[in-house]
Design a protein around this motif. Structure first.
Motif, mmCIF file in Angstrom:
data_model
loop_
_atom_site.group_PDB
_atom_site.id
_atom_site.type_symbol
_atom_site.label_atom_id
_atom_site.label_comp_id
_atom_site.label_asym_id
_atom_site.label_seq_id
_atom_site.Cartn_x
_atom_site.Cartn_y
_atom_site.Cartn_z
ATOM 1 N N MET A 1 31.815 61.109 51.945
ATOM 2 C CA MET A 1 31.699 59.708 51.554
ATOM 3 C C MET A 1 33.081 59.200 51.133
ATOM 4 N N THR A 2 33.456 58.006 51.585
ATOM 5 C CA THR A 2 34.736 57.424 51.241
ATOM 6 C C THR A 2 34.674 56.812 49.850
ATOM 7 N N ASP A 3 35.668 57.153 49.024
ATOM 8 C CA ASP A 3 35.705 56.580 47.682
ATOM 9 C C ASP A 3 35.991 55.092 47.746
ATOM 10 N N VAL A 4 35.377 54.346 46.835
ATOM 11 C CA VAL A 4 35.660 52.916 46.723
ATOM 12 C C VAL A 4 37.057 52.746 46.134
ATOM 13 N N PRO A 5 37.921 51.946 46.766
ATOM 14 C CA PRO A 5 39.265 51.763 46.227
ATOM 15 C C PRO A 5 39.225 51.253 44.798
ATOM 16 N N SER A 6 40.097 51.803 43.961
ATOM 17 C CA SER A 6 40.182 51.378 42.570
ATOM 18 C C SER A 6 41.323 50.388 42.427
ATOM 19 N N GLU A 7 40.999 49.156 42.083
ATOM 20 C CA GLU A 7 42.013 48.119 41.926
ATOM 21 C C GLU A 7 42.468 48.062 40.475
ATOM 22 N N ASP A 8 43.681 47.615 40.264
ATOM 23 C CA ASP A 8 44.208 47.408 38.928
ATOM 24 C C ASP A 8 43.497 46.201 38.314
ATOM 25 N N PRO A 9 42.690 46.386 37.250
ATOM 26 C CA PRO A 9 41.947 45.245 36.692
ATOM 27 C C PRO A 9 42.855 44.152 36.151
ATOM 28 N N ALA A 10 44.110 44.501 35.838
ATOM 29 C CA ALA A 10 45.035 43.499 35.333
ATOM 30 C C ALA A 10 45.851 42.858 36.451
ATOM 31 N N PRO A 12 46.395 41.267 40.590
ATOM 32 C CA PRO A 12 45.753 40.207 41.371
ATOM 33 C C PRO A 12 44.494 40.718 42.056
ATOM 34 N N PRO A 13 43.474 39.883 42.170
ATOM 35 C CA PRO A 13 42.224 40.350 42.775
ATOM 36 C C PRO A 13 42.409 40.657 44.260
ATOM 37 N N PRO A 14 41.740 41.692 44.755
ATOM 38 C CA PRO A 14 41.816 41.989 46.184
ATOM 39 C C PRO A 14 41.063 40.941 46.993
ATOM 40 N N LEU A 15 41.388 40.874 48.279
ATOM 41 C CA LEU A 15 40.657 40.031 49.214
ATOM 42 C C LEU A 15 39.734 40.923 50.045
ATOM 43 N N VAL A 16 38.475 40.568 50.094
ATOM 44 C CA VAL A 16 37.500 41.244 50.954
ATOM 45 C C VAL A 16 37.183 40.287 52.092
ATOM 46 N N VAL A 17 37.498 40.710 53.310
ATOM 47 C CA VAL A 17 37.525 39.817 54.464
ATOM 48 C C VAL A 17 36.440 40.240 55.456
ATOM 49 N N VAL A 60 35.012 47.303 47.080
ATOM 50 C CA VAL A 60 35.936 47.446 45.958
ATOM 51 C C VAL A 60 35.141 47.407 44.658
ATOM 52 N N ARG A 61 35.790 47.839 43.587
ATOM 53 C CA ARG A 61 35.207 47.678 42.257
ATOM 54 C C ARG A 61 35.727 46.385 41.645
ATOM 55 N N GLY A 62 34.911 45.750 40.848
ATOM 56 C CA GLY A 62 35.371 44.590 40.109
ATOM 57 C C GLY A 62 35.396 43.318 40.926
ATOM 58 N N PRO A 63 35.991 42.255 40.376
ATOM 59 C CA PRO A 63 36.036 40.949 41.047
ATOM 60 C C PRO A 63 36.945 40.966 42.265
ATOM 61 N N ALA A 83 25.415 38.894 43.384
ATOM 62 C CA ALA A 83 26.383 39.271 42.352
ATOM 63 C C ALA A 83 27.455 38.198 42.198
ATOM 64 N N PRO A 84 27.093 37.015 41.733
ATOM 65 C CA PRO A 84 28.074 35.927 41.633
ATOM 66 C C PRO A 84 29.251 36.261 40.731
ATOM 67 N N GLU A 85 29.027 37.124 39.740
ATOM 68 C CA GLU A 85 30.100 37.464 38.807
ATOM 69 C C GLU A 85 31.217 38.271 39.467
ATOM 70 N N ARG A 86 30.948 38.843 40.631
ATOM 71 C CA ARG A 86 31.959 39.637 41.326
ATOM 72 C C ARG A 86 32.908 38.773 42.157
ATOM 73 N N VAL A 87 32.510 37.547 42.481
ATOM 74 C CA VAL A 87 33.291 36.709 43.395
ATOM 75 C C VAL A 87 34.200 35.795 42.581
ATOM 76 N N ALA A 88 35.508 36.128 42.593
ATOM 77 C CA ALA A 88 36.483 35.350 41.826
ATOM 78 C C ALA A 88 36.950 34.115 42.579
#
Length: 250
Positions: A1-10, A12-17, A60-63, A83-88
């Motif tokens: 199983m591929t690990d979910v990328p861990s983004e820096d919470p502090a 810039p938010p990643p783009l999911v395209v 991804v994890r987080g927003p 999950a509206p809280e995930r979409v920044a």
């Protein structure tokens, strides 16, 4: 199983395209994504809008900032429902917020039958004109679309057709969106005309609409400059928006 990328919470938010039907990450090759933001492309390989939305949420994890075209934007509407809280931030283009029409169900069944009969090429050719301004593809656009659609392949295409049939009207969830939102429409899009996008922009509080007079359905190919600019403006808005709901315009 591929690990979910861990983004820096502090950071810039990643783009999911998320691309459209018979499209892959190559749809975005000409787009200059905002510098400093990780970009994650989600393929459309499952047979339900809900399952595809879960694929997006698992990327991804987080927003994150969600970018979707056509079926990819429709998947984005389901992400917002779950999950509206995930979409920044949200950028949608060349799409339709409404439920399927009877004629669409019929067309999707016909295309699925063609693929099952070994006529996937016929389906690619059937969909090709609608990808271009006024249904008039250029030779280079034709070559490029055929190559991308065949790279996606018959198995994924059948899953996408099945997913289309599970769509629901997104108007209700669009009224609840509280993140910066950009809506892009090709003025010459025969498949998803500007009226669809005006509806989205009217429904989402504070959304901005960009109408592109020389574009059809494949906006990232036909106007990559406009998509790049819209994404830069969107991530800037995301970075400067305080926590809490976006006020509804008076």
């Amino acid at each position: 199983m591929t690990d979910v990328p861990s983004e820096d919470p502090a950071g810039p938010p990643p783009l999911v395209v998320v691309p459209g039907m018979l499209c892959d990450a190559g749809l975005w090759d000409d787009v200059d994504f905002p510098e400093g933001h990780a970009v994650h492309h989600v393929p459309l390989r499952r047979d339900g809008i809900g399952a595809l939305a879960q694929d997006v949420l698992s990327t991804v994890r987080g927003p994150f900032v969600l970018v979707g075209l056509s079926l990819g934007a429709i998947v984005g509407f389901e992400v917002l429902r779950r999950a509206p809280e995930r979409v920044a931030g949200l950028c949608v283009m060349a799409t339709n917020p409404g439920a399927p029409r009877p004629g669409q169900y019929t067309a999707w069944r016909e295309m699925d039958e063609q693929i099952r009969a070994g006529r996937f090429t016929d389906v690619v050719e059937r969909t090709l004109p609608d990808m271009f301004p006024d249904r008039c593809p250029t030779p280079e656009g034709t070559r490029r679309y055929r190559a991308m659609a065949h790279a996606v392949g018959a198995t994924a295409a059948r899953a996408q057709l099945a997913a289309q049939a599970t769509r629901t009207d997104a108007t209700g969830v669009l009224r609840t969106v509280r993140c910066p939102t950009a809506v892009l429409a090709g003025a010459r899009d025969a498949l998803c005309p500007p009226a669809f996008h005006r509806t989205i922009a009217r429904t989402v509080p504070g959304a901005g609409l960009t109408l592109l007079p020389d574009a059809g359905h494949l906006v990232p190919w036909q106007r990559p400059d406009a998509v790049s600019s819209a994404l830069r403006d969107l991530v800037t808005a995301v970075g400067t928006t305080p926590d809490g709901p976006v006020p509804t315009p008076s």
